[in-house]
Each structure stands twice: as C-alpha cells, then as structure tokens.
Motif scaffolding. Structure first.
Motif, PDB file in Angstrom:
ATOM      1  N   UNK A   1      -3.061   6.475 -10.340  1.00 45.11           N
ATOM      2  CA  UNK A   1      -1.431   6.441  -9.881  1.00 45.11           C
ATOM      3  C   UNK A   1      -0.675   5.748 -10.761  1.00 45.11           C
ATOM      4  N   UNK A   2       0.519   5.963 -10.758  1.00 48.45           N
ATOM      5  CA  UNK A   2       1.357   5.302 -11.757  1.00 48.45           C
ATOM      6  C   UNK A   2       1.683   3.949 -11.226  1.00 48.45           C
ATOM      7  N   UNK A   3       1.809   3.106 -12.017  1.00 46.38           N
ATOM      8  CA  UNK A   3       2.205   1.645 -11.505  1.00 46.38           C
ATOM      9  C   UNK A   3       3.846   1.565 -11.705  1.00 46.38           C
ATOM     10  N   UNK A   4       4.594   2.449 -12.025  1.00 44.74           N
ATOM     11  CA  UNK A   4       6.103   2.343 -12.037  1.00 44.74           C
ATOM     12  C   UNK A   4       6.445   3.243 -10.901  1.00 44.74           C
ATOM     13  N   UNK A   5       7.518   2.829 -10.352  1.00 41.95           N
ATOM     14  CA  UNK A   5       8.330   3.646  -9.237  1.00 41.95           C
ATOM     15  C   UNK A   5       9.048   4.591  -9.832  1.00 41.95           C
ATOM     16  N   UNK A   6       9.074   5.760  -9.086  1.00 44.74           N
ATOM     17  CA  UNK A   6       9.739   7.046  -9.333  1.00 44.74           C
ATOM     18  C   UNK A   6      11.197   6.619  -9.324  1.00 44.74           C
ATOM     19  N   UNK A   7      12.098   7.336 -10.163  1.00 44.54           N
ATOM     20  CA  UNK A   7      13.537   7.209 -10.062  1.00 44.54           C
ATOM     21  C   UNK A   7      14.152   8.625  -9.299  1.00 44.54           C
ATOM     22  N   UNK A   8      15.406   8.448  -8.994  1.00 42.89           N
ATOM     23  CA  UNK A   8      15.640   9.279  -8.126  1.00 42.89           C
ATOM     24  C   UNK A   8      15.654  10.682  -8.935  1.00 42.89           C
ATOM     25  N   UNK A   9      15.954  11.036 -10.235  1.00 48.10           N
ATOM     26  CA  UNK A   9      16.032  12.072 -10.878  1.00 48.10           C
ATOM     27  C   UNK A   9      14.529  12.664 -10.997  1.00 48.10           C
ATOM     28  N   UNK A  10      13.482  11.763 -11.010  1.00 47.78           N
ATOM     29  CA  UNK A  10      12.313  12.189 -10.905  1.00 47.78           C
ATOM     30  C   UNK A  10      11.723  12.887  -9.497  1.00 47.78           C
ATOM     31  N   UNK A  11      12.183  12.238  -8.793  1.00 49.15           N
ATOM     32  CA  UNK A  11      11.989  12.863  -7.217  1.00 49.15           C
ATOM     33  C   UNK A  11      12.766  14.260  -6.826  1.00 49.15           C
ATOM     34  N   UNK A  35       7.571   7.555  -1.101  1.00 46.62           N
ATOM     35  CA  UNK A  35       6.648   8.062  -2.230  1.00 46.62           C
ATOM     36  C   UNK A  35       6.288   6.556  -3.013  1.00 46.62           C
ATOM     37  N   UNK A  36       7.148   5.975  -3.136  1.00 43.75           N
ATOM     38  CA  UNK A  36       7.202   4.507  -4.137  1.00 43.75           C
ATOM     39  C   UNK A  36       6.101   3.702  -3.267  1.00 43.75           C
ATOM     40  N   UNK A  37       6.526   3.467  -1.793  1.00 44.79           N
ATOM     41  CA  UNK A  37       5.661   2.664  -1.038  1.00 44.79           C
ATOM     42  C   UNK A  37       4.181   3.200  -0.755  1.00 44.79           C
ATOM     43  N   UNK A  38       4.066   4.580  -0.744  1.00 47.08           N
ATOM     44  CA  UNK A  38       2.789   4.928  -0.704  1.00 47.08           C
ATOM     45  C   UNK A  38       1.969   4.697  -1.798  1.00 47.08           C
ATOM     46  N   UNK A  39       2.602   4.977  -3.022  1.00 43.00           N
ATOM     47  CA  UNK A  39       1.836   4.631  -4.284  1.00 43.00           C
ATOM     48  C   UNK A  39       1.471   3.299  -4.336  1.00 43.00           C
ATOM     49  N   UNK A  40       2.498   2.404  -3.791  1.00 44.46           N
ATOM     50  CA  UNK A  40       1.920   0.880  -3.904  1.00 44.46           C
ATOM     51  C   UNK A  40       0.703   0.515  -3.110  1.00 44.46           C
ATOM     52  N   UNK A  41       0.567   1.194  -1.753  1.00 49.00           N
ATOM     53  CA  UNK A  41      -0.339   0.992  -0.706  1.00 49.00           C
ATOM     54  C   UNK A  41      -1.696   1.365  -1.946  1.00 49.00           C
ATOM     55  N   UNK A  42      -1.561   2.446  -2.217  1.00 50.46           N
ATOM     56  CA  UNK A  42      -2.837   3.553  -2.942  1.00 50.46           C
ATOM     57  C   UNK A  42      -3.103   2.441  -3.961  1.00 50.46           C
ATOM     58  N   UNK A  43      -2.311   1.925  -5.039  1.00 49.59           N
ATOM     59  CA  UNK A  43      -2.785   1.019  -6.000  1.00 49.59           C
ATOM     60  C   UNK A  43      -3.485  -0.173  -5.512  1.00 49.59           C
ATOM     61  N   UNK A  44      -2.986  -0.702  -4.461  1.00 50.81           N
ATOM     62  CA  UNK A  44      -3.644  -2.195  -3.975  1.00 50.81           C
ATOM     63  C   UNK A  44      -4.998  -1.936  -3.225  1.00 50.81           C
ATOM     64  N   UNK A  45      -5.494  -0.524  -2.859  1.00 49.55           N
ATOM     65  CA  UNK A  45      -6.576  -0.167  -2.206  1.00 49.55           C
ATOM     66  C   UNK A  45      -7.746  -0.109  -3.256  1.00 49.55           C
ATOM     67  N   UNK A  46      -7.418  -0.188  -4.480  1.00 50.99           N
ATOM     68  CA  UNK A  46      -8.839  -0.076  -5.281  1.00 50.99           C
ATOM     69  C   UNK A  46      -9.782   1.235  -5.295  1.00 50.99           C
ATOM     70  N   UNK A  47      -9.197   2.198  -5.413  1.00 50.07           N
ATOM     71  CA  UNK A  47      -9.899   3.535  -4.989  1.00 50.07           C
ATOM     72  C   UNK A  47     -10.884   3.620  -5.909  1.00 50.07           C
TER      73      UNK A  47
END
Length: 67
Positions: A1-11, A35-47
């Motif tokens: 997962x990407x560590x950076x948040x998506x921008x509006x243009x990327x979305x 999407x950014x919140x979901x990515x942050x949660x996934x990154x914290x889970x340690x998949x």
C-alpha cells in the motif's frame, strides 16, 4: 500500500478508470477521504504478518423454507 495520500486529481483519474465520470467534486472529495483513511488502517495492520487463516470467514445459509 502506498504511504502517501491520494490527491483529488489521482482520485478523479481512478474514478474515470472505473467509469465514474459523473461524480461531482463533493463525491470525489468523499472518495478521497475514505480511500486515504482505508489505506492508513491497512498500513497499520501489518498485513505481512497475516496468513489466510486470519481472514474472517463469512458463512451464509439459504433456508429451504424461504424465511
């Protein structure tokens, strides 16, 4: 997962790829936040530590009586 948040243009580009060209800027903002919140949660889970046995199993049953 990407560590950076998506921008509006990327979305906006992702939404267009998915056929969601009719989304308003408000919709895109909501999609970006979730999407950014979901990515942050996934990154914290340690998949990398999870196995298939950690996947929740959802079992659905169809009642023969239709109730």
């Amino acid at each position: 997962m990407a560590d950076t948040d998506l921008t509006l243009e990327q979305v906006r580009a992702l939404a267009a790829q998915a056929g969601l060209e009719r989304y308003t800027d408000e919709h895109l903002q909501q999609l970006m936040r979730t999407t950014n919140a979901s990515r942050a949660r996934v990154n914290k889970m340690g998949l990398e530590k999870l196995s298939y046995a950690d996947e929740p199993a959802h079992v659905f049953r169809s009642d023969a009586q239709g109730s």
